[in-house]
Design a protein around this motif. Sequence first.
Motif, PDB file in Angstrom:
ATOM      1  N   TRP A  47       0.813  -1.223   0.000  1.00  0.00           N
ATOM      2  CA  TRP A  47       0.000   0.000   0.000  1.00  0.00           C
ATOM      3  C   TRP A  47       0.828   1.246   0.000  1.00  0.00           C
ATOM      4  CZ3 TRP A  47      -1.927   2.248   5.019  1.00  0.00           C
ATOM      5  CH2 TRP A  47      -1.442   1.592   6.139  1.00  0.00           C
ATOM      6  N   TRP A  75     -10.219  -2.868  -4.959  1.00  0.00           N
ATOM      7  CA  TRP A  75      -9.063  -2.427  -5.755  1.00  0.00           C
ATOM      8  C   TRP A  75      -8.990  -3.214  -7.055  1.00  0.00           C
ATOM      9  CZ3 TRP A  75      -6.575   1.818  -4.133  1.00  0.00           C
ATOM     10  CH2 TRP A  75      -6.713   2.173  -2.788  1.00  0.00           C
ATOM     11  N   THR A  80      -3.214   5.570  -0.628  1.00  0.00           N
ATOM     12  CA  THR A  80      -4.341   4.626  -0.632  1.00  0.00           C
ATOM     13  C   THR A  80      -4.928   4.431   0.764  1.00  0.00           C
ATOM     14  OG1 THR A  80      -2.969   2.643  -0.320  1.00  0.00           O
ATOM     15  CG2 THR A  80      -3.308   3.404  -2.595  1.00  0.00           C
ATOM     16  N   SER A  88      -9.408   5.874   0.298  1.00  0.00           N
ATOM     17  CA  SER A  88      -8.249   6.326  -0.476  1.00  0.00           C
ATOM     18  C   SER A  88      -8.380   7.831  -0.701  1.00  0.00           C
ATOM     19  CB  SER A  88      -8.193   5.580  -1.800  1.00  0.00           C
ATOM     20  OG  SER A  88      -9.459   5.616  -2.397  1.00  0.00           O
ATOM     21  N   TRP A 124      -4.952   2.263   2.892  1.00  0.00           N
ATOM     22  CA  TRP A 124      -5.015   0.860   3.326  1.00  0.00           C
ATOM     23  C   TRP A 124      -4.542  -0.019   2.172  1.00  0.00           C
ATOM     24  CZ3 TRP A 124      -9.166  -2.377   1.346  1.00  0.00           C
ATOM     25  CH2 TRP A 124     -10.176  -1.690   0.685  1.00  0.00           C
ATOM     26  N   ALA A 125      -4.495  -1.315   2.410  1.00  0.00           N
ATOM     27  CA  ALA A 125      -3.804  -2.206   1.480  1.00  0.00           C
ATOM     28  C   ALA A 125      -4.486  -2.306   0.116  1.00  0.00           C
ATOM     29  CB  ALA A 125      -3.686  -3.594   2.093  1.00  0.00           C
ATOM     30  N   ILE A 126      -3.689  -2.121  -0.929  1.00  0.00           N
ATOM     31  CA  ILE A 126      -4.174  -2.332  -2.299  1.00  0.00           C
ATOM     32  C   ILE A 126      -4.212  -3.839  -2.565  1.00  0.00           C
ATOM     33  CG2 ILE A 126      -3.789  -1.773  -4.741  1.00  0.00           C
ATOM     34  CD1 ILE A 126      -1.739   0.371  -3.754  1.00  0.00           C
TER      35      ILE A 126
END
Length: 634
Positions: free
Chosen positions: A391, A423, A395, A453, A397-399
Motif C-alpha cells: 500500500w 481495488w 491509498t 483512499s 489501506w492495502a491495495i
Amino acid sequence: MSNPYIEAFEKSINDPEAFWGEIAEDCHWYKKWDKVLDDSNKPFYRWFVGGECNTCYNALDLHVENGRGDQAALIYDSPVTNTIKKYTFSELKDEVAKFAGVLKGLGVGKGDRVIIYMPMIPQSVIAMLACARIGAIHSVVFGGFAAKELATRINDAKPKVIVTASCGIEVKRIIPYKPLLDGAIEMAAFKPDKCVIFQRPMETASMIEGRDVDWDEAVKDAKPADCVPVAATDPLYILYTSGTTGKPKGVVRDNGGHMVALKWTMKAIYNVDAGDTYWAASDVGWVVGHSYIVYGPLLKGCTTIVFEGKPVGTPDAGVFWRVISEHKVKALFTAPTAFRAIKREDSKAQLMKDYDLSQFNALFLAGERLDPDTLHWAEKSLNVPVIDHWWQTETGWAICANCLGLHHYPVKQGSPTKPAPGWNVQVVDENNQLVKAGEIGALVVKLPLPPGSLPTLWKNDEGFKEAYLNEFPGYYKTADAGFIDEDGYVFVMTRTDDIINVAGHRLSTGGMEEILADHPDVAECAVLGVEDQLKGQVPVGFLVLNAGVDRSVDDIIKEAVQMVRDRIGAVASFKKATVVKRLPKTRSGKILRGTIQKIADKKEYAVPATIDDPEILNEMEEAVQKIGYGKARS
Ligand code: COA
Ligand code: AMP
C-alpha cells in the motif's frame, strides 16, 4: 472454486455501491448518506455523499456506549522511558474530549487545520482524535523531519494551532522538538496563532509568551467538547508525503469513506475482532500510524499499542516478543526492515524463547519489498502466517493483501498476493493498453478508488490529476511497476519515479538533489537509492564540483551530508556521497541514473546505446567502489 474473498472482491468491483453501502451500516451516522458513490464529477469520486458522521465518536464514544468503556483502548509501552500506561475507552474519551475543549478554546473549529509534530506518546493520538472530535483537520508531521520540512507543511496547511512536545527520544538520545518548531515557524511565511506544548520530564521547552500554551495547564481548565457532526466528505486529515520534487504532496483523507473502509479491514484483512489487541509498530507520523495505530483498531474496538522504542537496542532484539506476549497482541504490523534489524542481532531468534507468544496469530509487513530471507526467517521463527501487503500513503489501506479474515491463499514469495476488495488492479503499457499475465508494466487501479483512499490533494485538484490520473486515463497511477501472474497474484517490483524507501520511510531523491545543488561548490549531482542490507535502500550522492574548486573534497562531502540532515532530517539517512569528475549522460544530456544504480547495486548492466562517452563508466565503477559498492560490467 469460490471463497469469501472472491465473493467480496467480485461484489466490490461489480456493485461497489451495494458492497460499501452494506459495510457502512456497521458505523454510526448522524445522518445516512444520500448516495454511496457520487461519480457526477469524474475523475473525482466521493463516497457517502450527504452522510453526516464523526470519526472520533465512532472510535471512542460508540464503544463506551456499547459497554466497552472499561476495556483498554490504548497501551503506551515505552522502553525508552520505562513506562507502561493503559487508557480504557472511557479514559481515552475523557482525555480526548478535554483536549478538544482546549483546541476549541484556542479558536479551532470545523475545517481549521492543526499540525501535530509529536513523538510516540499517547498525547499524539489524543491530539489527533481531539481534532476529529470537533471537525478540525489534523496534519501530523513525523518527528524525524527537520525544521525546513515542517515549515513547508506549515505554509501549505496554514494551521491555526501547532501541537508539539518538548522532546522525542531516540533510543538514549533526547531530541528537543521546541527549537525545531521555533525554527520552522521563523522560516515559514504563514504563522500559527498558538502552539500547545506537552512538557516531558526529561526536557523542558522554553515558552514564547502569548503564543505558547502548556498542555497540562490548558487541559486542567478545559471544558470537555462534544463530537461535532461533519459531512462524510469533509477532510479528516492531511498527510504530506514525498513527491517527485522537494515539495511534498498533501494527501487528503475524508471522514466517511475512511471510517467505513478502515473498520472493515480490521476483520477482512487482519482477522481481528473487537476486544483483540492489535499492534502497528510504526509511527503516528506515517500513514501506517494513522490507519493502524490510531483509526483502524479504535474504530473496530480493538486495543492499540503506542510503542516508543525500536526493534533493537531498547533494550534488545527481544522487545517485540516482550510486547506481543505482555499485551497479548494478536496481530503485528511493521516494516520488513524492523525484522531485518532483529534478525541481524538475534539470527536464531533465541530471545523469542523467553516469551509466550501462543495468542499471536499473524505478522503483517509493508512499506517496502519483502525480501525472501526476511519472509522465511519470520515464518520459521514465529510459525504464524507472514503476510506481505502493498500500500501507499495515498491509498490509506492495502491495495493488495492476503486477506486473512476472508481467505488465506498460499504465499508466493515476492508477491503481496491479490488485490484487496475494492481495488481493481491492472497492468498497462505506456500506451495505456492492458498487458498479458506475467508481463511487466505500470501498476494502475481502475477508477473509482475504494473508500478510504485519497479523494484529492490539499487545495490542489489539478496537482492530483497531474500526479495520479492524467498519464493513464481512467486509472489511478500507483507509480509502482510490476506484473500480475496467471493466478492473479500481483508482484510489485520498483517505483517508476524518484521515490526510495529507506527503512520503510518514503523519501524523494529529487528532493535531496535540490538540496545538494544548493551547495556553492556543487555544479551538478545525482542521488540514488542503493540497496542496503538493513534499510532496504539508502541514498547515495554523486557530486560534480564547479571548475576551479580546490577545497578539501572530504569537507565538501561532510557539508553536503549535513545539508541534507539539516533540511530533511536524520530520517533521510543520507550519509554517503562521493565526488566524480562527471556523470554518465545520454547524448541529449539526461543523467543515466539507471546505469549508475546498477553499478552501485552490483547488478549486471549493458552499456547504454545512447551514452555520450562510454569511458565514463570506468570512472563511475571506481567511484562507487570507493564508497563500498560496485561491480564490473557484463
Ligand atoms: N525523531 C527524531 N529522529 C529520528 C526519528 C524521530 N521520530 N526517527 C528516526 N530518527 C533518526 C534516527 O535517530 C537516526 O538518526 P542517526 O542517523 O543520527 O542515527 C535516523 O533518523 C535514521 O532513523 P532510522 O531510519 O529509523 O534508522 P535507525 O538506524 O535509527 O533504525 C531501524 C533502524 C530499522 C531499527 C528502524 O528504522 C526501524 O525500527 N524501522 C521500523 C520500520 C518503521 O517504523 N517503518 C515505518 C513505516 S511501517
Ligand atoms: P508509503 O507511501 O510510504 O507507504 O510508500 C509507498 C511505496 O512503498 C509504494 O509505492 C511501494 O513502492 C512501496 N511498498 C509499500 N508496500 C510494499 C510492498 N508490500 N511490496 C513492495 N513495495 C511496497
